[in-house]
Design a protein around this motif. Sequence first.
Motif, PDB file in Angstrom:
ATOM      1  N   CYS A   1       1.810   7.153  11.496  1.00 23.27           N
ATOM      2  CA  CYS A   1       1.642   7.254  10.366  1.00 23.27           C
ATOM      3  C   CYS A   1       0.851   8.442  10.001  1.00 23.27           C
ATOM      4  O   CYS A   1       0.097   8.913  10.340  1.00 23.27           O
ATOM      5  CB  CYS A   1       0.799   5.951   9.933  1.00 23.27           C
ATOM      6  SG  CYS A   1       1.770   4.296  10.379  1.00 23.27           S
ATOM      7  N   LYS A   2       0.762   8.574   8.457  1.00 26.95           N
ATOM      8  CA  LYS A   2      -0.269   9.648   8.030  1.00 26.95           C
ATOM      9  C   LYS A   2      -1.566   8.987   8.350  1.00 26.95           C
ATOM     10  O   LYS A   2      -1.756   7.945   7.998  1.00 26.95           O
ATOM     11  CB  LYS A   2       0.402   9.986   6.236  1.00 26.95           C
ATOM     12  CG  LYS A   2       1.982  10.587   6.714  1.00 26.95           C
ATOM     13  CD  LYS A   2       1.687  11.180   5.373  1.00 26.95           C
ATOM     14  CE  LYS A   2       3.394  11.478   4.702  1.00 26.95           C
ATOM     15  NZ  LYS A   2       4.125  11.058   3.480  1.00 26.95           N
TER      16      LYS A   2
ATOM     17  N   VAL B   1      -2.730   4.182  -2.579  1.00 23.93           N
ATOM     18  CA  VAL B   1      -2.173   5.407  -2.532  1.00 23.93           C
ATOM     19  C   VAL B   1      -3.142   5.748  -1.486  1.00 23.93           C
ATOM     20  O   VAL B   1      -4.323   5.962  -1.178  1.00 23.93           O
ATOM     21  CB  VAL B   1      -1.577   6.708  -3.706  1.00 23.93           C
ATOM     22  CG1 VAL B   1      -0.829   6.232  -4.745  1.00 23.93           C
ATOM     23  CG2 VAL B   1      -3.116   6.695  -4.038  1.00 23.93           C
ATOM     24  N   ARG B   2      -2.825   7.397  -0.920  1.00 20.86           N
ATOM     25  CA  ARG B   2      -3.646   7.917   0.491  1.00 20.86           C
ATOM     26  C   ARG B   2      -3.990   8.770  -0.033  1.00 20.86           C
ATOM     27  O   ARG B   2      -3.416  10.158  -0.546  1.00 20.86           O
ATOM     28  CB  ARG B   2      -2.492   7.894   1.317  1.00 20.86           C
ATOM     29  CG  ARG B   2      -3.736   8.263   3.054  1.00 20.86           C
ATOM     30  CD  ARG B   2      -2.729   7.737   4.492  1.00 20.86           C
ATOM     31  NE  ARG B   2      -2.347   6.886   4.452  1.00 20.86           N
ATOM     32  CZ  ARG B   2      -0.852   6.247   5.021  1.00 20.86           C
ATOM     33  NH1 ARG B   2      -0.385   7.105   4.149  1.00 20.86           N
ATOM     34  NH2 ARG B   2      -1.351   5.233   5.595  1.00 20.86           N
TER      35      ARG B   2
ATOM     36  N   GLY C   1       1.332  -1.277   0.018  1.00 18.88           N
ATOM     37  CA  GLY C   1      -0.131   0.072   0.277  1.00 18.88           C
ATOM     38  C   GLY C   1       0.636   1.136  -0.084  1.00 18.88           C
ATOM     39  O   GLY C   1       1.903   1.845  -0.510  1.00 18.88           O
ATOM     40  N   ALA C   2       0.363   2.248  -0.005  1.00 22.06           N
ATOM     41  CA  ALA C   2       0.860   3.922   0.207  1.00 22.06           C
ATOM     42  C   ALA C   2       2.318   3.662   0.858  1.00 22.06           C
ATOM     43  O   ALA C   2       3.343   4.662   0.790  1.00 22.06           O
ATOM     44  CB  ALA C   2       0.071   4.649   0.652  1.00 22.06           C
ATOM     45  N   ASP C   3       2.119   3.103   2.066  1.00 19.00           N
ATOM     46  CA  ASP C   3       3.314   2.965   2.833  1.00 19.00           C
ATOM     47  C   ASP C   3       4.930   1.785   2.518  1.00 19.00           C
ATOM     48  O   ASP C   3       5.516   2.053   3.275  1.00 19.00           O
ATOM     49  CB  ASP C   3       3.294   3.244   4.641  1.00 19.00           C
ATOM     50  CG  ASP C   3       2.374   4.383   4.523  1.00 19.00           C
ATOM     51  OD1 ASP C   3       2.557   5.237   4.401  1.00 19.00           O
ATOM     52  OD2 ASP C   3       1.124   3.387   5.717  1.00 19.00           O
ATOM     53  N   LEU C   4       4.689   1.268   1.420  1.00 13.07           N
ATOM     54  CA  LEU C   4       5.112   0.145   1.296  1.00 13.07           C
ATOM     55  C   LEU C   4       5.380  -1.134   2.038  1.00 13.07           C
ATOM     56  O   LEU C   4       6.075  -1.446   2.227  1.00 13.07           O
ATOM     57  CB  LEU C   4       6.485   0.665   0.574  1.00 13.07           C
ATOM     58  CG  LEU C   4       7.053   1.510   0.077  1.00 13.07           C
ATOM     59  CD1 LEU C   4       8.166   1.834  -0.859  1.00 13.07           C
ATOM     60  CD2 LEU C   4       5.987   1.120  -1.394  1.00 13.07           C
TER      61      LEU C   4
ATOM     62  N   ALA D   1       7.585   5.591  11.317  1.00  9.05           N
ATOM     63  CA  ALA D   1       5.863   5.920  11.184  1.00  9.05           C
ATOM     64  C   ALA D   1       5.182   5.064  11.839  1.00  9.05           C
ATOM     65  O   ALA D   1       4.932   5.576  13.059  1.00  9.05           O
ATOM     66  CB  ALA D   1       5.356   6.634  10.169  1.00  9.05           C
ATOM     67  N   TYR D   2       5.459   3.628  11.587  1.00  9.57           N
ATOM     68  CA  TYR D   2       4.252   3.111  11.879  1.00  9.57           C
ATOM     69  C   TYR D   2       4.787   2.777  13.824  1.00  9.57           C
ATOM     70  O   TYR D   2       3.762   2.554  14.326  1.00  9.57           O
ATOM     71  CB  TYR D   2       4.874   2.086  10.686  1.00  9.57           C
ATOM     72  CG  TYR D   2       4.417   0.488  11.637  1.00  9.57           C
ATOM     73  CD1 TYR D   2       2.718  -0.080  10.774  1.00  9.57           C
ATOM     74  CD2 TYR D   2       5.037  -0.211  11.489  1.00  9.57           C
ATOM     75  CE1 TYR D   2       1.882  -0.633  11.325  1.00  9.57           C
ATOM     76  CE2 TYR D   2       4.122  -1.727  12.403  1.00  9.57           C
ATOM     77  CZ  TYR D   2       2.431  -2.020  12.583  1.00  9.57           C
ATOM     78  OH  TYR D   2       2.293  -3.273  12.922  1.00  9.57           O
TER      79      TYR D   2
END
Lengths: 138, 423
Positions: B334-335, B356-357, B289-292, B328-329
């Motif tokens: 996280c965003k 993507v986010r 996903g967006a964060d790989l 971030a995780y």
Amino acid sequence: MKRKLTIKNLTCIACPMGCDLEVTYTPEKIIEVKGNTCKRGITYAETEIFHPERVVTTTVRVKGARIEFVPVKTEKTIPKKLTHSVIKHASGVTLKAPVKVGDIVIKNILNSGVNLIVTRNLVCVNQKSKKRKRKKSS
Amino acid sequence: MVGSKIVKSVDALVIGAGPAGLAAALALKNSGIKNILVVERESAPGGILMQCIHNGFGLHRFKEELTGPEYAERYIDSARKEDIIPLTNTAAIDIIDNGKTKTVVLLSEEIGLASIKTKVVILAMGCRERNRGNIAIPGSRPAGVITAGLAQKMTNLHGLLPGKKIVILGSGDIGLIMARRLTWEGSKVKAVVEVQPHPGGLNRNIVQCLNDFNIPLYLSHTITNITGDKRIRKVHIAPIDTHFDPKKTGNFTLSCDCLLLSVGLIPENELSLKAGVTLDPITRGAVVGADLMTNVPGIFSCGNVLQVHDLVDFVSEEAEYCGKAAAAYIKGTCKKGAQIPVKAGNLVRYVLPSKVRRGAEALISLRSMGPSKNVSIIIKTDTEVLYKAIHKKIFPSIMLRIPIKQIPAGAKHVEVFFEAEEK
Ligand SMILES: Cc1cc2nc3c(=O)[nH]c(=O)nc-3n(C[C@H](O)[C@H](O)[C@H](O)COP(=O)(O)OP(=O)(O)OC[C@H]3O[C@@H](n4cnc5c(N)ncnc54)[C@H](O)[C@@H]3O)c2cc1C
Ligand code: SF4
């Protein structure tokens, strides 16, 4: 007198884009380069037509390191016709570890004005194994 | 490495100390994660780059053309300065997902078998080469048939020549680079044979590795048979028709003592599968996903194990992004914003990431189905175009990477596709 114009198609190898160039030139100079994405394409066309050059990479022997060969390169491009001699020359060299990136292997190789340099760091294995032994015995 | 105490638990465990693993570890550190372990099964860090002694690396990152080892040494140095010393001779052999934490089982020369608990795992195992088993060439099974990468390792690390008279099947970059390397070392490279109507590798490598030495490239040809008892003696080559079947006419043979296979790379994901990571059938890497991050929360993926890259500069970039996201995780920062799917449209072989986010930036990688000229690449949501650019030429061998500043808040999905342009 009319200048003789030649048109040649080249692939620029200055970066992975590999632009197709169409080069128009006289025996003396480049008249026009088409198809390049950046300025380096023009420089490439000029050298490629009049005096082609390449960076040469190969390996030389090294003693006392974990592996027996260390990679080397010509620091800059050298005339393409010297390539083979450079490789032959390098194959006669043996270095001693430690070696590090940038160490000069052969200065001004074949009078090209360019040095042959090391491209990998290799430490001396003996030192390391001595250290290891000491640790184990303590 | 030597003398470093092996800890029982870490915040992040990175598997593989190639350019991806090193860049990910550096990004973790720079994002404030201190307790990091990088493991590497080889005896030195650097990954595949250590055997890629040719130049052509780092033009994007360092604005200069470096050799593979030089590029790797820069990252090894930076890592060392941050006290990141990969644990070498250590293979990760299993990953167990316990929900909030993971357990990684390591097998190492120095410490034997060990289990490490970690909050985050970053998969950075790179890829391996397809071999004869993956492509099925008929004929006998003599010695002298090896992959181009193995030949590269033999020649560049151990000073051993794989043969004197060489034929190369497949025009991937590794095969092309080896054609030049072996010619320089005094072998005769007789031909490169490619089934596709276009070369697999970069144009610059066709020029500087084949054309410079007048090595013929047979496009739309294949090897129909290999002969030889103990050692390979001959290969039979035939042109192919549009169905990729060998034609009856135009066949010829070449004598050789070595056949190099340069027929593609496969992400090395056996370990990922053990952890329950879902793979994409096209990239053969993880679906991210967006964060790989993979489908298993806390397991991330980057570099060649995620998608086969042609430029190491992009590997470093992707790994940095991955390391930051993993940090971030761990920190729980996280965003925010829902993730929406990214679809591969017309002429697009694959896109990555799969999501993507909304409201965040994105970096989209893609490859085309085949070569084409004068096409636009378009990235759009259900309602608006986010990106459009005309490309004079596109090749499947060149990965495109497109940054998007912000995915609109209301978007339902994103589609990536090519569209023919009027000339
Ligand atoms: C032959 C060749 C030529 C190339 N030429 C170019 C070029 O000219 N220019 C360019 O920009 N790029 C080039 N590339 C691409 C570039 O080198 C790669 O994209 C890059 O090295 C990939 O980095 P990575 O860290 O993902 O993988 P790798 O470099 O493969 O590193 C992965 C590491 O993980 C380790 N590992 C795997 N499994 C385990 C495990 N279970 N436990 C512990 N460790 C493990 C491996 O030993 C390895 O060291 C080339 C690649 C190849 C193969
Ligand atoms: S012209 Fe510029 S962009 Fe095109 S291949 Fe040459 S260096 Fe690269």
